[in-house]
Scaffold this active site. Structure first.
Site, PDB file in Angstrom:
ATOM      1  N   TYR A  34       0.861  -1.191   0.000  1.00 21.93           N
ATOM      2  CA  TYR A  34       0.000   0.000   0.000  1.00 21.93           C
ATOM      3  C   TYR A  34       0.889   1.229   0.000  1.00 21.93           C
ATOM      4  CZ  TYR A  34      -3.472   3.434   1.665  1.00 21.93           C
ATOM      5  OH  TYR A  34      -4.300   4.518   1.802  1.00 21.93           O
ATOM      6  N   ASP A  65       9.156   2.764  -0.194  1.00 18.17           N
ATOM      7  CA  ASP A  65       8.103   3.378   0.604  1.00 18.17           C
ATOM      8  C   ASP A  65       8.335   2.961   2.055  1.00 18.17           C
ATOM      9  OD1 ASP A  65       5.904   4.199   1.978  1.00 18.17           O
ATOM     10  OD2 ASP A  65       4.430   3.453   0.541  1.00 18.17           O
ATOM     11  N   LYS A  68       4.417   8.672   9.099  1.00 19.99           N
ATOM     12  CA  LYS A  68       4.207   8.069  10.419  1.00 19.99           C
ATOM     13  C   LYS A  68       5.225   8.530  11.483  1.00 19.99           C
ATOM     14  CE  LYS A  68       1.091   4.640   8.665  1.00 19.99           C
ATOM     15  NZ  LYS A  68       1.046   4.032   7.352  1.00 19.99           N
TER      16      LYS A  68
HETATM   17  C1  LIG Z   1       0.375   4.466   6.042  1.00 22.12           C
HETATM   18  C2  LIG Z   1       1.072   4.222   4.751  1.00 22.12           C
HETATM   19  C3  LIG Z   1       0.917   5.062   3.642  1.00 22.12           C
HETATM   20  C4  LIG Z   1      -0.088   6.169   3.600  1.00 22.12           C
HETATM   21  O1  LIG Z   1       0.127   7.137   4.551  1.00 22.12           O
HETATM   22  P1  LIG Z   1      -1.082   8.101   4.991  1.00 22.12           P
HETATM   23  O2  LIG Z   1      -0.454   9.065   5.923  1.00 22.12           O
HETATM   24  O3  LIG Z   1      -2.116   7.203   5.610  1.00 22.12           O
HETATM   25  O4  LIG Z   1      -1.603   8.739   3.748  1.00 22.12           O
HETATM   26  C5  LIG Z   1       1.709   4.844   2.534  1.00 22.12           C
HETATM   27  N1  LIG Z   1       2.596   3.832   2.501  1.00 22.12           N
HETATM   28  C6  LIG Z   1       2.746   2.986   3.539  1.00 22.12           C
HETATM   29  C7  LIG Z   1       3.757   1.901   3.439  1.00 22.12           C
HETATM   30  C8  LIG Z   1       1.980   3.139   4.683  1.00 22.12           C
HETATM   31  O5  LIG Z   1       2.108   2.263   5.686  1.00 22.12           O
END
Ligand SMILES: *Cc1c(COP(=O)(O)O)cnc(C)c1O
Length: 432
Positions: free
Chosen positions: A143, A238, A271
């Site tokens: 994701y 990511d 995060k």
């Molecule tokens: C949480 C997450 C996102 C999206 O971040 P948001 O702040 O919820 O938009 C993208 N990539 C990864 C790997 C994530 O865990």
């Protein structure tokens, strides 16, 4: 006793679609009433009924110090008095960018944004702008936020382009997104053989936390690195979830120890770098980052980007995790949790596999760790739901869906871990 969670949820549903502002919070996967959080401190939060839970979500990763860490609260309070937002640059943005770059050797420059989605979306635009190419590759089960071009699942065959996974995303918008199987070296080789000259970037969750917890294998990461270099594509890590969560060097630090000299070309963060406030970032080498406006032709902007309160929160958080021994202690604690759960499951005859890195963990009600999304999806959903509700009833809050990772904070005590393991063992008895 009136259930205030239920009352709030009923009320929420009349004014917010599904009663929640992000779908997984609605407990659809596991059933039951979402807990409305009243407050949190350390490793715990309290719901609208005043019931306490040991929190293994930590806002889905950011709360690595636990809730309400005194140094972070103080930094935020201080920042607040100086102003909430200016729409003009501040010193703390420079400090936070510097702190991130100093800890992650592959980064020469970063730009701050407000969410992981925004960071991922911007990274892809930049990768396309910098390479002059259209095609992006992602992997099933990873994701990267909810940008249109990323809401896509694999097409019918290898090297066919994907189909949207959400209404409102026209097929044309995902026609340049190729979705491949995680940890499948042959597929990525075939994709580069066929589309190599068109590929702008390969984006990956190096330790995937959005299909529970699945590591990219070392040969897989190594091969993608080689193919990207050979074909002039950018390798994008990511690390919104793994960044400063699995270690001070993030997941790329873990792979650099296993693959000498390894670096991704670009990194997406979120995060932990905001410590619980809306803050994210994307970055890479200077030559690529200087393609961004105002220096270059790739447009990207944000009214609240680098927000002064969020940067104060992020900086204070990053300062704490750099203290000597922080990650050693967090890793050991997380390890003791998953080892305890494994022993409890084994004692009750429940198939169980588990993995962790730093303060991030996952477990599966199956004997071996899955290597890709299709295998993750073979987990018995009803057994997971029994485990989830069994733990919730015992005051332990894990992710309300089996395809999510878990998080331990520095505030979790040995006693919290022991309580969790003992509760899990009671529930495993029902599952055996
Ligand atoms: C949480 C997450 C996102 C999206 O971040 P948001 O702040 O919820 O938009 C993208 N990539 C990864 C790997 C994530 O865990």
């Amino acid at each position: 006793m009136t259930d205030r969670n239920q009352l709030l949820f009923d009320r929420a549903k009349t004014v917010i679609p599904g009663g929640v502002n992000s779908p997984v919070r609605a407990f659809r996967a596991v059933g039951g009433t979402p807990r409305f959080v009243q407050r949190a401190q350390g490793a715990y939060f309290w719901d609208a009924n005043g019931q306490r839970y040991i929190d293994y979500i930590g806002s889905w990763g950011p709360m690595i110090l636990g809730h309400g860490h005194p140094a972070v609260v103080e930094a935020v309070q201080k920042a607040l008095l100086d102003g909430f937002s200016f729409g003009a640059p501040t010193e703390r943005e420079v400090e936070l960018a510097q702190a991130i770059i100093d800890l992650v050797p592959s980064l020469e420059m970063v730009r701050l944004v407000s969410s992981g989605t925004e960071a991922g979306m911007s990274a892809i635009r930049l990768a396309r702008g910098a390479t002059g190419r259209k095609t992006i590759i992602k992997f099933e089960g990873c994701y990267h936020g909810h940008a249109d071009s990323l809401l896509v699942k694999a097409g019918s065959g290898l090297a066919t382009f994907g189909n949207p996974t959400s209404a409102g995303v026209p097929p044309e918008v995902v026609q340049h997104t190729l979705v491949l199987e995680y940890n499948n070296v042959e597929q990525i080789e075939a994709a580069f053989a066929e589309h190599g000259a068109d590929i702008a970037c390969v984006m990956i969750e190096p330790i995937a936390g959005n299909m529970n917890f699945v590591r990219a294998s070392v040969p897989f990461v190594k091969r993608i690195r080689e193919l990207c270099t050979q074909h002039g594509a950018l390798f994008v890590f990511d690390e919104v979830m793994t960044g400063f969560r699995v270690g001070l060097g993030s997941a790329q630090g873990v792979y650099a120890r296993l693959i000498p000299g390894f670096e991704p070309d670009m990194t997406v963060m979120g995060k932990v770098i905001g410590g619980g406030m809306p803050l994210a970032a994307f970055g890479g080498k200077r030559a690529v980052m200087e393609q961004l406006a105002p220096l270059g032709p790739v447009y990207q902007a944000g009214t609240l980007s680098g927000n002064p309160v969020a940067t104060a929160c992020g900086l204070a958080t990053l300062k704490e995790i750099q203290k000597p021994g922080f990650f050693e202690a967090l890793s050991a604690k997380t390890r003791s949790l998953v080892d305890g759960l494994k022993a409890a499951a084994t004692a009750e005859g429940v198939p169980f596999s588990t993995d962790s890195e730093g303060g991030m963990f996952g477990f599966f009600l199956m004997p071996e760790l899955p290597q890709n999304y299709a295998t993750v999806m073979k987990t018995d959903g009803s057994k997971f739901n029994t485990l989830f509700h069994g733990l919730l009833d015992r005051g332990i809050y894990i992710a309300p869906a089996l395809y999510e990772a878990g998080f331990v904070s520095a505030a979790h005590t040995d006693e919290d871990i022991a309580t969790t393991v003992a509760a899990a063992r009671e529930v495993f008895k029902q599952l055996a």
